[in-house]
Design an enzyme around this catalytic site. Structure first.
Site, PDB file in Angstrom:
ATOM      1  N   THR A 123      -4.294  -1.231  -6.944  1.00  0.00           N
ATOM      2  CA  THR A 123      -4.906   0.633  -7.697  1.00  0.00           C
ATOM      3  C   THR A 123      -4.227   1.367  -7.460  1.00  0.00           C
ATOM      4  OG1 THR A 123      -6.872   1.881  -6.878  1.00  0.00           O
ATOM      5  CG2 THR A 123      -5.453   1.095  -5.232  1.00  0.00           C
ATOM      6  N   THR A 145      -9.153   0.384  -9.620  1.00  0.00           N
ATOM      7  CA  THR A 145      -8.817  -0.133  -8.365  1.00  0.00           C
ATOM      8  C   THR A 145      -8.731  -1.544  -9.778  1.00  0.00           C
ATOM      9  OG1 THR A 145      -8.986   0.503  -6.458  1.00  0.00           O
ATOM     10  CG2 THR A 145      -9.024  -2.012  -6.870  1.00  0.00           C
ATOM     11  N   GLY A 205     -14.105  -1.533  -6.362  1.00  0.00           N
ATOM     12  CA  GLY A 205     -15.080  -0.495  -6.630  1.00  0.00           C
ATOM     13  C   GLY A 205     -15.060  -0.050  -4.862  1.00  0.00           C
ATOM     14  N   GLY A 206     -13.857   0.512  -4.158  1.00  0.00           N
ATOM     15  CA  GLY A 206     -13.959   0.892  -3.473  1.00  0.00           C
ATOM     16  C   GLY A 206     -14.673   0.641  -2.171  1.00  0.00           C
ATOM     17  N   ASP A 259      -7.846   8.123   0.215  1.00  0.00           N
ATOM     18  CA  ASP A 259      -8.440   6.888   1.440  1.00  0.00           C
ATOM     19  C   ASP A 259      -7.697   7.248   3.086  1.00  0.00           C
ATOM     20  OD1 ASP A 259      -9.622   5.796  -0.558  1.00  0.00           O
ATOM     21  OD2 ASP A 259      -8.233   4.121  -0.483  1.00  0.00           O
ATOM     22  N   ASN A 274      -6.100   4.607  -6.823  1.00  0.00           N
ATOM     23  CA  ASN A 274      -7.714   5.205  -6.320  1.00  0.00           C
ATOM     24  C   ASN A 274      -8.264   5.191  -7.326  1.00  0.00           C
ATOM     25  OD1 ASN A 274      -8.985   4.879  -3.984  1.00  0.00           O
ATOM     26  ND2 ASN A 274      -8.429   7.811  -3.982  1.00  0.00           N
ATOM     27  N   ARG A 276       1.231  -1.068   0.295  1.00  0.00           N
ATOM     28  CA  ARG A 276      -0.102  -0.176  -0.124  1.00  0.00           C
ATOM     29  C   ARG A 276       1.167   1.451  -0.182  1.00  0.00           C
ATOM     30  NH1 ARG A 276      -4.719   1.797  -1.099  1.00  0.00           N
ATOM     31  NH2 ARG A 276      -6.011   2.342   0.399  1.00  0.00           N
ATOM     32  N   SER A 283      -7.630   1.424   3.347  1.00  0.00           N
ATOM     33  CA  SER A 283      -8.155   0.132   1.807  1.00  0.00           C
ATOM     34  C   SER A 283      -9.216  -0.238   2.243  1.00  0.00           C
ATOM     35  CB  SER A 283      -6.880  -0.161   1.076  1.00  0.00           C
ATOM     36  OG  SER A 283      -7.525  -1.031   0.473  1.00  0.00           O
ATOM     37  N   SER A 284     -10.288  -0.268   1.147  1.00  0.00           N
ATOM     38  CA  SER A 284     -11.306  -1.542   1.147  1.00  0.00           C
ATOM     39  C   SER A 284     -10.586  -2.797   0.699  1.00  0.00           C
ATOM     40  CB  SER A 284     -12.758  -1.013   0.975  1.00  0.00           C
ATOM     41  OG  SER A 284     -12.884   0.218   1.340  1.00  0.00           O
TER      42      SER A 284
HETATM   43  O1  DON Z   1      -8.119   0.602  -1.774  1.00  0.00           O
HETATM   44  C1  DON Z   1      -9.265   1.021  -1.702  1.00  0.00           C
HETATM   45  O2  DON Z   1      -9.748   0.553  -0.969  1.00  0.00           O
HETATM   46  C2  DON Z   1      -9.308   1.854  -2.518  1.00  0.00           C
HETATM   47  N1  DON Z   1      -8.378   3.420  -3.256  1.00  0.00           N
HETATM   48  C3  DON Z   1     -10.066   1.292  -3.859  1.00  0.00           C
HETATM   49  C4  DON Z   1     -10.611   2.110  -4.992  1.00  0.00           C
HETATM   50  C5  DON Z   1     -10.903   0.880  -5.713  1.00  0.00           C
HETATM   51  O3  DON Z   1     -11.445   0.310  -5.444  1.00  0.00           O
HETATM   52  C6  DON Z   1     -11.514   2.182  -7.149  1.00  0.00           C
HETATM   53  N2  DON Z   1     -12.351   1.002  -8.191  1.00  0.00           N
HETATM   54  N3  DON Z   1     -13.679   2.049  -8.478  1.00  0.00           N
END
Ligand code: DON
Length: 569
Positions: A397, A379, A471-472, A421, A399, A107, A450-451
């Site tokens: 990712t 991501t 997908g955040g 984030d 982000n 990360r 992070s997710s």
């Molecule tokens: O680490 C995370 O949770 C986010 N930066 C992930 C971003 C993400 O999944 C974007 N995708 N659509």
């Protein structure tokens, strides 16, 4: 063979400097995503068909799943610039054939000159453009360090793994219709947020099938090939990053780059309905949310409630509400803040958490806050299985889509906007609407929560599912649904991935559903008191199912949403 095919094949042989057999497999100018592949030896599902093909070609050359994962990830940095990267970060989770489970955390970190209030103006108001767009939005990249941390589990020489990425960057590939749309839509941002012209901008509109050549990126990849991680964190590439920071008021220093290190972490592991789930620990919130939600629902017979009935959606929603409330309050980088992980995943705590759950009546996020604890986080995902039983799940990712939209001049790669984030101020939602508290405040060297939830499921001690998605904040909930769909609703892997999804994250207090979600269920949920909001699409799951019957059968599914492609042999 027709004459034009023969010419194509000969061009390929010259182009990739490989044997005719290999040339027939990867043609960067003519390719179509396969959404479902069944095979017996090994498979790769990723966001881009060319990258999946690179992964499978490495497996066929005698590489294991880790070799294939490294090569696929590097190829994605070229053919999937919206999220594949060397200027971002990610997580790798693996189950090795010797039974060992490992996770590598690469990360991004907050640069040494960052501070808690760096995205607030004098009045204390958030300036989210700074945490999301351009130079200041970037954390120190971790991907290259992550790749080298994974090399100790690989079999083939690094130069073999990076070569396809170098060639795809140097000689180009045909872009997809989605990528053409992206480049056209982001044209102004690429111009405004860059100090030099980028390869993503041209005068006439992009269209599907146009060739993208990335010479600067190819040279950066060559430096990494020749000098290892130092080819990125030191020397010419580091100098180019530092110069870019100076031009754009960014704060990543040479020292930040030199000091960056990837970390091996102990994965989150737990049992759910006779399956063993392995997932990503902090600084991802993913594994913890997975465990919390699945354990909150395990004894409530969701299987009998049926897929996407109002009852099963409500049960998952209420468990998600509670897990995300805890995320907002307690979760952050465990190397910097004390996170009560043990309590958060304990049976007793989770039982208590669901005490006020009432079937048929909507809960609300006003009264459901974080649980009481006495002790004082664009991501892309790739899933791989090899012939020997090594399984790898990587989510990586920048982000946002195309990250900060800033390319390091001369080095040809996009920088992340991962700083968003962090919680820029308690209670202020980030780009995914997630709120956080002190635990996820900015601090030099700290990793932002992070997710991302790369996950492997074992059945009878053998890899059964390899899964993940972008997908955040919808990542853990998409994974939860994929698992519940397979394990509890006994769906086919295809349906488990492709049927409509939903999401709840405590705040905002709403259930997000995909546009084709069952309208009858929506009505019933609204009658219970829920606010339901329609979204275009949620997640892009890459899922591999491995069945050990008399013969081994692998089914690799690339989400119907997006350009994802599955390959196998
Ligand atoms: O680490 C995370 O949770 C986010 N930066 C992930 C971003 C993400 O999944 C974007 N995708 N659509």
């Amino acid at each position: 063979m027709k004459f034009k095919d023969l010419v194509g094949l000969i061009t390929m042989v010259l182009y990739l400097n490989v044997s005719i057999v290999e040339a027939q497999k990867i043609d960067p100018f003519h390719y179509q995503p396969q959404k479902k592949v069944t095979c017996t030896q090994g498979a790769v599902a990723s966001a881009n068909t060319l990258a999946s093909k690179v992964g499978v070609s490495i497996l066929q050359k005698g590489g294991n799943a880790i070799d294939a994962a490294i090569a696929t990830q590097l190829a994605l940095a070229v053919v999937y610039p919206g999220a594949g990267n060397i200027g971002g970060g990610g997580f790798m989770l693996a189950h090795l054939k010797n039974g060992k489970n490992i996770s590598i955390d690469y990360r991004e970190t907050a640069p040494s000159h960052s501070n808690k209030d760096m995205y607030l103006d004098k009045e204390g108001n958030p300036r989210l453009n700074l945490s999301q767009d351009g130079h200041l939005a970037s954390g120190t990249p971790g991907s290259v360090a992550g790749i080298f941390a994974a090399m100790k589990y690989a079999l083939l020489p690094f130069k073999t793994l990076i070569q396809p990425a170098i060639e795809l960057a140097e000689k180009g590939f045909s872009i997809t219709a989605n990528q053409a749309d992206d480049f056209n839509e982001l044209k102004n941002e690429f111009i405004q947020l860059n100090t030099s012209p980028t390869v993503f901008v041209k005068t006439t509109p992009w269209k599907a099938g146009d060739t993208l050549i990335q010479k600067d990126l190819a040279n950066t990849l060559k430096r990494i090939r020749d000098k290892g991680a130092k080819g990125f964190y030191e020397g010419i590439t580091a100098k180019l990053i530092i110069a870019e920071m100076a031009k754009g008021k960014g704060i990543i220093t040479g020292d930040d780059l030199k000091k960056y290190s990837a970390k091996e972490r102990t994965p989150i592991e737990f049992d759910y309905q006779s399956h063993h789930i392995i997932s990503m620990p902090l600084p991802s919130s993913g594994g913890i949310i997975l465990q919390q939600v699945l354990k909150m629902i395990e004894h409530k017979n969701i299987g009998e409630m049926k897929f996407q009935s109002a009852a099963s959606v409500q049960l998952l929603t209420e468990a998600e509400r509670r897990a995300f409330a805890d995320r907002a309050q307690y979760l952050g980088d465990g190397d910097f803040v004390k996170v009560p992980v043990k309590t958060l995943i304990s049976e007793e705590y989770l039982k208590e958490r669901m005490k006020d759950y009432q079937p048929g009546i909507a809960g609300n996020s006003q009264s459901t806050k974080q649980g009481y604890i006495k002790e004082s986080d664009e991501t892309t995902h790739l899933s791989i299985i090899d012939a020997e039983g090594n399984a790898v799940a990587i989510t990586t990712t920048l982000n946002g889509s195309y990250g900060s939209r800033t390319v390091v001049s001369g080095a040809g790669f996009l920088l992340n906007n991962e700083m968003d984030d962090f919680s820029v101020k308690p209670g202020i939602p980030n780009m995914y609407g997630a709120v956080g508290a002190e635990a996820n405040a900015i601090f030099p060297g700290k990793r932002m929560l992070s997710s991302m939830t790369p996950t492997i499921v074992l059945k009878n001690n053998q890899p059964y599912l390899v899964v993940g998605t972008p997908g955040g904040t919808t990542i853990p909930t998409s994974i939860i649904q994929s698992l519940v769909n397979m394990i509890d609703f006994k769906m086919s892997p295809e349906d488990a991935v492709n049927l409509p999804k939903f999401h709840h994250q405590w705040l905002p207090d709403e259930i997000r559903v995909e546009k084709d979600f069952n309208p009858g269920t929506i009505q019933q949920l609204e009658a219970m008191g829920y606010k339901v909001v329609k979204k275009e699409s949620i997640g892009q799951v890459e899922l591999i199912e491995i069945n050990f019957g008399k013969t081994r059968k692998i089914t690799a599914i690339a989400d119907k949403r997006g350009d994802n492609g599955a390959e196998g042999y």
